[in-house]
Write a protein that holds these residues in place. Sequence first.
Motif, PDB file in Angstrom:
ATOM      1  N   ARG A  19       0.825  -1.192  -0.160  1.00  0.00           N
ATOM      2  CA  ARG A  19       0.106  -0.005  -0.047  1.00  0.00           C
ATOM      3  C   ARG A  19       0.998   1.266   0.140  1.00  0.00           C
ATOM      4  O   ARG A  19       0.178   2.319  -0.491  1.00  0.00           O
ATOM      5  N   THR A  20       2.048   1.161   0.564  1.00  0.00           N
ATOM      6  CA  THR A  20       2.744   2.379   0.679  1.00  0.00           C
ATOM      7  C   THR A  20       3.990   2.329  -0.466  1.00  0.00           C
ATOM      8  O   THR A  20       4.735   3.167  -0.540  1.00  0.00           O
ATOM      9  N   THR A  21       3.936   1.273  -1.024  1.00  0.00           N
ATOM     10  CA  THR A  21       4.972   1.286  -2.249  1.00  0.00           C
ATOM     11  C   THR A  21       6.340   1.064  -1.732  1.00  0.00           C
ATOM     12  O   THR A  21       7.534   1.556  -2.171  1.00  0.00           O
ATOM     13  N   ALA A  22       6.497   0.394  -0.272  1.00  0.00           N
ATOM     14  CA  ALA A  22       7.566   0.453   0.303  1.00  0.00           C
ATOM     15  C   ALA A  22       8.619  -0.491  -0.248  1.00  0.00           C
ATOM     16  O   ALA A  22       8.307  -1.425  -1.162  1.00  0.00           O
ATOM     17  N   VAL A  23      10.050  -0.278   0.105  1.00  0.00           N
ATOM     18  CA  VAL A  23      10.830  -1.472  -0.490  1.00  0.00           C
ATOM     19  C   VAL A  23      11.067  -2.453   0.572  1.00  0.00           C
ATOM     20  O   VAL A  23      11.179  -2.040   2.092  1.00  0.00           O
ATOM     21  N   VAL A  24      10.872  -3.622   0.453  1.00  0.00           N
ATOM     22  CA  VAL A  24      10.868  -4.549   1.476  1.00  0.00           C
ATOM     23  C   VAL A  24      12.193  -5.551   1.593  1.00  0.00           C
ATOM     24  O   VAL A  24      12.528  -5.796   0.723  1.00  0.00           O
ATOM     25  N   MET A  25      12.419  -5.622   2.817  1.00  0.00           N
ATOM     26  CA  MET A  25      13.740  -6.381   3.153  1.00  0.00           C
ATOM     27  C   MET A  25      13.147  -7.641   4.083  1.00  0.00           C
ATOM     28  O   MET A  25      12.491  -7.188   4.987  1.00  0.00           O
ATOM     29  N   ILE A  26      13.374  -8.803   3.582  1.00  0.00           N
ATOM     30  CA  ILE A  26      12.964  -9.932   4.297  1.00  0.00           C
ATOM     31  C   ILE A  26      14.164 -10.463   5.202  1.00  0.00           C
ATOM     32  O   ILE A  26      15.243 -10.673   4.985  1.00  0.00           O
ATOM     33  N   VAL A  27      13.788 -10.663   6.598  1.00  0.00           N
ATOM     34  CA  VAL A  27      14.825 -10.924   7.502  1.00  0.00           C
ATOM     35  C   VAL A  27      13.925 -12.113   8.439  1.00  0.00           C
ATOM     36  O   VAL A  27      12.946 -12.118   8.556  1.00  0.00           O
ATOM     37  N   ASP A  28      14.841 -13.193   8.416  1.00  0.00           N
ATOM     38  CA  ASP A  28      14.387 -14.368   9.301  1.00  0.00           C
ATOM     39  C   ASP A  28      14.538 -14.110  10.763  1.00  0.00           C
ATOM     40  O   ASP A  28      15.696 -14.639  11.368  1.00  0.00           O
ATOM     41  N   THR A  29      13.612 -13.406  11.378  1.00  0.00           N
ATOM     42  CA  THR A  29      13.763 -13.123  12.737  1.00  0.00           C
ATOM     43  C   THR A  29      12.364 -13.009  13.392  1.00  0.00           C
ATOM     44  O   THR A  29      11.510 -12.832  12.439  1.00  0.00           O
ATOM     45  N   PHE A  30      12.191 -12.292  14.424  1.00  0.00           N
ATOM     46  CA  PHE A  30      11.033 -11.959  15.375  1.00  0.00           C
ATOM     47  C   PHE A  30      10.569 -10.826  15.170  1.00  0.00           C
ATOM     48  O   PHE A  30      11.002  -9.996  14.151  1.00  0.00           O
ATOM     49  N   HIS A  31       9.742 -10.131  16.086  1.00  0.00           N
ATOM     50  CA  HIS A  31       9.344  -8.792  15.794  1.00  0.00           C
ATOM     51  C   HIS A  31      10.203  -7.750  16.089  1.00  0.00           C
ATOM     52  O   HIS A  31      10.118  -6.653  15.841  1.00  0.00           O
ATOM     53  N   THR A  32      11.283  -8.065  16.897  1.00  0.00           N
ATOM     54  CA  THR A  32      12.268  -7.285  17.377  1.00  0.00           C
ATOM     55  C   THR A  32      13.432  -7.142  16.378  1.00  0.00           C
ATOM     56  O   THR A  32      14.626  -7.385  16.675  1.00  0.00           O
ATOM     57  N   VAL A  33      13.247  -6.740  15.095  1.00  0.00           N
ATOM     58  CA  VAL A  33      14.232  -6.900  14.328  1.00  0.00           C
ATOM     59  C   VAL A  33      15.466  -5.905  14.380  1.00  0.00           C
ATOM     60  O   VAL A  33      16.668  -6.336  14.297  1.00  0.00           O
ATOM     61  N   ALA A  34      15.050  -4.962  15.183  1.00  0.00           N
ATOM     62  CA  ALA A  34      16.517  -3.763  15.273  1.00  0.00           C
ATOM     63  C   ALA A  34      17.301  -4.554  16.427  1.00  0.00           C
ATOM     64  O   ALA A  34      18.305  -4.155  16.462  1.00  0.00           O
ATOM     65  N   VAL A  35      16.690  -5.301  17.089  1.00  0.00           N
ATOM     66  CA  VAL A  35      17.521  -5.634  18.563  1.00  0.00           C
ATOM     67  C   VAL A  35      18.128  -6.961  17.753  1.00  0.00           C
ATOM     68  O   VAL A  35      19.295  -7.405  18.182  1.00  0.00           O
ATOM     69  N   ASP A  36      17.411  -7.917  17.095  1.00  0.00           N
ATOM     70  CA  ASP A  36      17.884  -9.096  16.572  1.00  0.00           C
ATOM     71  C   ASP A  36      18.746  -9.261  15.530  1.00  0.00           C
ATOM     72  O   ASP A  36      19.759  -9.892  15.451  1.00  0.00           O
ATOM     73  N   CYS A  37      18.635  -8.073  14.499  1.00  0.00           N
ATOM     74  CA  CYS A  37      19.557  -7.946  13.252  1.00  0.00           C
ATOM     75  C   CYS A  37      19.795  -6.306  13.064  1.00  0.00           C
ATOM     76  O   CYS A  37      19.474  -5.949  11.893  1.00  0.00           O
ATOM     77  N   PRO A  38      20.765  -5.952  13.994  1.00  0.00           N
ATOM     78  CA  PRO A  38      21.219  -4.512  13.883  1.00  0.00           C
ATOM     79  C   PRO A  38      21.824  -4.464  12.736  1.00  0.00           C
ATOM     80  O   PRO A  38      21.647  -3.280  11.965  1.00  0.00           O
ATOM     81  N   GLY A  39      22.701  -5.069  12.127  1.00  0.00           N
ATOM     82  CA  GLY A  39      23.198  -5.168  10.734  1.00  0.00           C
ATOM     83  C   GLY A  39      22.347  -4.871   9.866  1.00  0.00           C
ATOM     84  O   GLY A  39      22.569  -3.956   8.917  1.00  0.00           O
TER      85      GLY A  39
END
Length: 53
Positions: A19-39
Amino acid sequence: MATEDHDIPAQVQIFRAERTTAVVMIVDTFHTVAVDCPGDVARAVDEAVRATG
């Protein structure tokens, strides 16, 4: 998109991104992406900054 997110289902994440025409990055993790995958988050921010000049 966090593939293992139990708070926001993948279908909802995809719908919202489309809906927002966002660029999507798929990450194999849970809801806390910034904590689990900071890189991955840092790379996404860096790419966004470069794309917008």
